[in-house]
Motif scaffolding. Structure first.
Motif, PDB file in Angstrom:
ATOM      1  N   LEU A 159       0.831  -1.204   0.000  1.00 40.27           N
ATOM      2  CA  LEU A 159       0.000   0.000   0.000  1.00 40.27           C
ATOM      3  C   LEU A 159       0.868   1.257   0.000  1.00 40.27           C
ATOM      4  O   LEU A 159       0.641   2.171  -0.790  1.00 40.27           O
ATOM      5  CB  LEU A 159      -0.931   0.006   1.212  1.00 40.27           C
ATOM      6  CG  LEU A 159      -1.721   1.299   1.435  1.00 40.27           C
ATOM      7  CD1 LEU A 159      -2.829   1.412   0.410  1.00 40.27           C
ATOM      8  CD2 LEU A 159      -2.286   1.342   2.831  1.00 40.27           C
ATOM      9  N   PHE A 160       1.866   1.302   0.879  1.00 41.93           N
ATOM     10  CA  PHE A 160       2.730   2.476   0.928  1.00 41.93           C
ATOM     11  C   PHE A 160       3.563   2.613  -0.334  1.00 41.93           C
ATOM     12  O   PHE A 160       3.831   3.736  -0.782  1.00 41.93           O
ATOM     13  CB  PHE A 160       3.613   2.449   2.185  1.00 41.93           C
ATOM     14  CG  PHE A 160       2.936   3.044   3.382  1.00 41.93           C
ATOM     15  CD1 PHE A 160       2.936   4.417   3.590  1.00 41.93           C
ATOM     16  CD2 PHE A 160       2.277   2.244   4.300  1.00 41.93           C
ATOM     17  CE1 PHE A 160       2.304   4.975   4.675  1.00 41.93           C
ATOM     18  CE2 PHE A 160       1.641   2.797   5.392  1.00 41.93           C
ATOM     19  CZ  PHE A 160       1.654   4.161   5.589  1.00 41.93           C
ATOM     20  N   ASP A 161       3.980   1.492  -0.949  1.00 46.46           N
ATOM     21  CA  ASP A 161       4.704   1.566  -2.223  1.00 46.46           C
ATOM     22  C   ASP A 161       3.840   2.228  -3.293  1.00 46.46           C
ATOM     23  O   ASP A 161       4.305   3.086  -4.050  1.00 46.46           O
ATOM     24  CB  ASP A 161       5.123   0.172  -2.691  1.00 46.46           C
ATOM     25  CG  ASP A 161       6.219  -0.431  -1.825  1.00 46.46           C
ATOM     26  OD1 ASP A 161       6.886   0.325  -1.082  1.00 46.46           O
ATOM     27  OD2 ASP A 161       6.402  -1.664  -1.887  1.00 46.46           O
ATOM     28  N   LYS A 162       2.572   1.839  -3.346  1.00 46.05           N
ATOM     29  CA  LYS A 162       1.659   2.417  -4.334  1.00 46.05           C
ATOM     30  C   LYS A 162       1.411   3.901  -4.063  1.00 46.05           C
ATOM     31  O   LYS A 162       1.386   4.714  -4.989  1.00 46.05           O
ATOM     32  CB  LYS A 162       0.336   1.655  -4.348  1.00 46.05           C
ATOM     33  CG  LYS A 162       0.449   0.267  -4.934  1.00 46.05           C
ATOM     34  CD  LYS A 162      -0.889  -0.439  -4.924  1.00 46.05           C
ATOM     35  CE  LYS A 162      -0.794  -1.824  -5.520  1.00 46.05           C
ATOM     36  NZ  LYS A 162      -2.100  -2.493  -5.554  1.00 46.05           N
ATOM     37  N   LEU A 163       1.210   4.260  -2.792  1.00 47.38           N
ATOM     38  CA  LEU A 163       0.983   5.671  -2.460  1.00 47.38           C
ATOM     39  C   LEU A 163       2.206   6.526  -2.769  1.00 47.38           C
ATOM     40  O   LEU A 163       2.079   7.655  -3.253  1.00 47.38           O
ATOM     41  CB  LEU A 163       0.582   5.813  -0.994  1.00 47.38           C
ATOM     42  CG  LEU A 163      -0.839   5.407  -0.642  1.00 47.38           C
ATOM     43  CD1 LEU A 163      -1.044   5.449   0.864  1.00 47.38           C
ATOM     44  CD2 LEU A 163      -1.855   6.289  -1.341  1.00 47.38           C
ATOM     45  N   VAL A 164       3.394   5.994  -2.502  1.00 42.29           N
ATOM     46  CA  VAL A 164       4.627   6.736  -2.805  1.00 42.29           C
ATOM     47  C   VAL A 164       4.743   6.955  -4.306  1.00 42.29           C
ATOM     48  O   VAL A 164       5.077   8.060  -4.763  1.00 42.29           O
ATOM     49  CB  VAL A 164       5.864   6.003  -2.245  1.00 42.29           C
ATOM     50  CG1 VAL A 164       7.142   6.532  -2.851  1.00 42.29           C
ATOM     51  CG2 VAL A 164       5.913   6.123  -0.734  1.00 42.29           C
TER      52      VAL A 164
END
Length: 107
Positions: free
Chosen positions: A77-82
């Motif tokens: 999730l954080f990879d996608k948001l970044v």
């Protein structure tokens, strides 16, 4: 920045909260004008799901990740948001550079 972590049919343990809070630094390094981030963790049979909504100045970004492990889904999730935030920041930077270049050329 406001940070909200909630669980849907799952208890948010302190370990999950610490893991998500540790990943939060990746977003704040890219943009210091983020307003809020809301993450909802849920479990559907064997799928661990994380949904996140990031409110930044001028954009609302949403991502979701489904993995077999909750920690892995938070990481994805954080990879996608970044990636989305990086793309948004590049669009803003390109737009401002284009405006400045046109102003220099055409006075």
């Amino acid at each position: 920045m406001q940070f909200q972590l909630s669980g849907q049919q799952i208890e948010v343990t302190p370990a999950l909260r610490d893991h998500a809070t540790a990943k939060l630094d990746r977003l704040t390094r890219l943009d210091d004008k983020l307003m809020s981030l809301a993450i909802v963790l849920s479990v559907d049979k064997l799928q661990q799901r994380a949904d996140g909504t990031l409110n930044a100045v001028g954009a609302t970004l949403h991502a979701e990740a489904t993995e077999a492990d909750m920690y892995a889904s938070i990481d994805v999730l954080f990879d996608k948001l970044v990636a989305q935030l990086r793309k948004h920041r590049e669009k803003i930077a390109d737009k401002h550079q284009r405006e400045a270049r046109e102003e220099r050329q055409y006075g």
